[in-house]
Design a protein around this motif. Structure first.
Motif, mmCIF file in Angstrom:
data_model
loop_
_atom_site.group_PDB
_atom_site.id
_atom_site.type_symbol
_atom_site.label_atom_id
_atom_site.label_comp_id
_atom_site.label_asym_id
_atom_site.label_seq_id
_atom_site.Cartn_x
_atom_site.Cartn_y
_atom_site.Cartn_z
ATOM 1 N N LEU A 1 -46.976 -9.946 -69.716
ATOM 2 C CA LEU A 1 -46.297 -8.572 -69.726
ATOM 3 C C LEU A 1 -44.506 -9.060 -69.782
ATOM 4 C CD1 LEU A 1 -48.052 -6.290 -67.062
ATOM 5 C CD2 LEU A 1 -47.795 -6.175 -69.537
ATOM 6 N N LYS A 2 -44.575 -10.421 -69.226
ATOM 7 C CA LYS A 2 -43.107 -10.712 -69.175
ATOM 8 C C LYS A 2 -42.657 -11.070 -70.514
ATOM 9 C CE LYS A 2 -42.850 -12.471 -64.380
ATOM 10 N NZ LYS A 2 -42.241 -13.402 -63.817
ATOM 11 N N TRP B 1 -40.492 1.031 -67.050
ATOM 12 C CA TRP B 1 -41.202 -0.107 -67.442
ATOM 13 C C TRP B 1 -41.103 -1.279 -66.357
ATOM 14 C CZ3 TRP B 1 -44.275 -2.412 -70.978
ATOM 15 C CH2 TRP B 1 -44.109 -4.007 -71.028
ATOM 16 N N GLU B 2 -40.104 -1.418 -65.642
ATOM 17 C CA GLU B 2 -39.802 -2.231 -64.386
ATOM 18 C C GLU B 2 -40.969 -1.901 -63.521
ATOM 19 O OE1 GLU B 2 -37.386 -0.460 -65.453
ATOM 20 O OE2 GLU B 2 -36.270 -2.229 -66.676
ATOM 21 N N CYS C 1 -48.964 -3.458 -62.581
ATOM 22 C CA CYS C 1 -50.181 -3.150 -63.534
ATOM 23 C C CYS C 1 -50.884 -4.574 -63.229
ATOM 24 C CB CYS C 1 -49.650 -3.506 -65.077
ATOM 25 S SG CYS C 1 -51.011 -3.395 -66.133
ATOM 26 N N SER D 1 -44.600 -3.179 -65.046
ATOM 27 C CA SER D 1 -44.690 -4.383 -65.118
ATOM 28 C C SER D 1 -44.923 -5.197 -63.954
ATOM 29 C CB SER D 1 -43.487 -5.231 -65.828
ATOM 30 O OG SER D 1 -42.283 -4.896 -65.292
ATOM 31 N N THR D 2 -44.472 -4.559 -62.827
ATOM 32 C CA THR D 2 -44.931 -5.378 -61.450
ATOM 33 C C THR D 2 -46.067 -4.795 -60.896
ATOM 34 O OG1 THR D 2 -43.360 -3.709 -60.417
ATOM 35 C CG2 THR D 2 -42.427 -5.715 -60.935
ATOM 36 N N LEU E 1 -44.982 -3.466 -76.296
ATOM 37 C CA LEU E 1 -46.525 -4.043 -75.643
ATOM 38 C C LEU E 1 -47.535 -2.854 -76.535
ATOM 39 C CD1 LEU E 1 -48.164 -4.865 -73.647
ATOM 40 C CD2 LEU E 1 -47.687 -2.856 -72.323
#
Length: 181
Positions: free
Chosen positions: A103-104, A157-158, A164, A161-162, A112
């Motif tokens: 994801l990074k 999104w932030e 998920c 991403s943390t 994505l």
């Protein structure tokens, strides 16, 4: 003659006994057993003249010692793991295999989704806040830290991403209960 010989041998110095070295005192004998008269006179709450059991030993903080270079190596490995990336498993309904995605590497949802479409050779469609992935054959969903399944794109999104843990590309008909569908 016999007595002089025993004095010359200094048997007391070589005698084996329990106790600290250099102490000439005899160790006290403990009697942990109660006499029958003690059992009748003492109640359950009293301990009487008996000695208590020694306290249990606790581990000393910082023991065993770790050398500073080992501490530094452990810290370096932790930072490498954080910098390496955040991989999550991706499964697709009907596909017999799983994949992993970092994801990074991706900076937004469109990146994505494009990577997922290329990976699984499918079309996902465009996300809208009102209708979700309506009209699309597949709908990407994810499991967050709490174990809830949500549509990809529901949160910024932030946050995604943390939080998920894993991704699942469901058939659009199965994703009706999630989010807006």
């Amino acid at each position: 003659m016999e007595m002089e010989r025993q004095n010359d041998l200094n048997l007391k110095a070589t005698e084996l006994r329990l106790g600290l070295p250099g102490s000439d005192e005899q160790p006290e004998k403990r009697n942990n057993k109660r006499a029958s008269s003690d059992m009748d006179n003492s109640s359950d709450g009293e301990k009487g003249d008996r000695e208590c059991a020694p306290p249990t030993k606790t581990q000393v903080v910082g023991w065993p010692p770790i050398r500073s270079y080992r501490k530094n190596v452990i810290q370096a490995k932790k930072t490498e793991v954080d910098a390496a990336g955040m991989y999550v498993k991706v499964s697709m309904d009907g596909a017999p295999y799983l994949r992993k995605v970092d994801l990074k590497v991706h900076k937004s949802y469109p990146e994505l989704l494009k990577a997922l479409q290329n990976m699984f050779k499918c079309t996902i469609g465009v996300y809208s806040e009102r209708e979700g992935y309506d009209g699309s054959e597949f709908a990407p969903t994810y499991e967050d830290k709490d174990g809830d399944w949500m549509l990809v794109g529901d949160v910024p999104w932030e946050m995604f991403s943390t939080s998920c843990k894993r991704l699942r590309i469901m058939k659009g008909s199965e994703a009706k209960g999630l989010g807006c569908l």
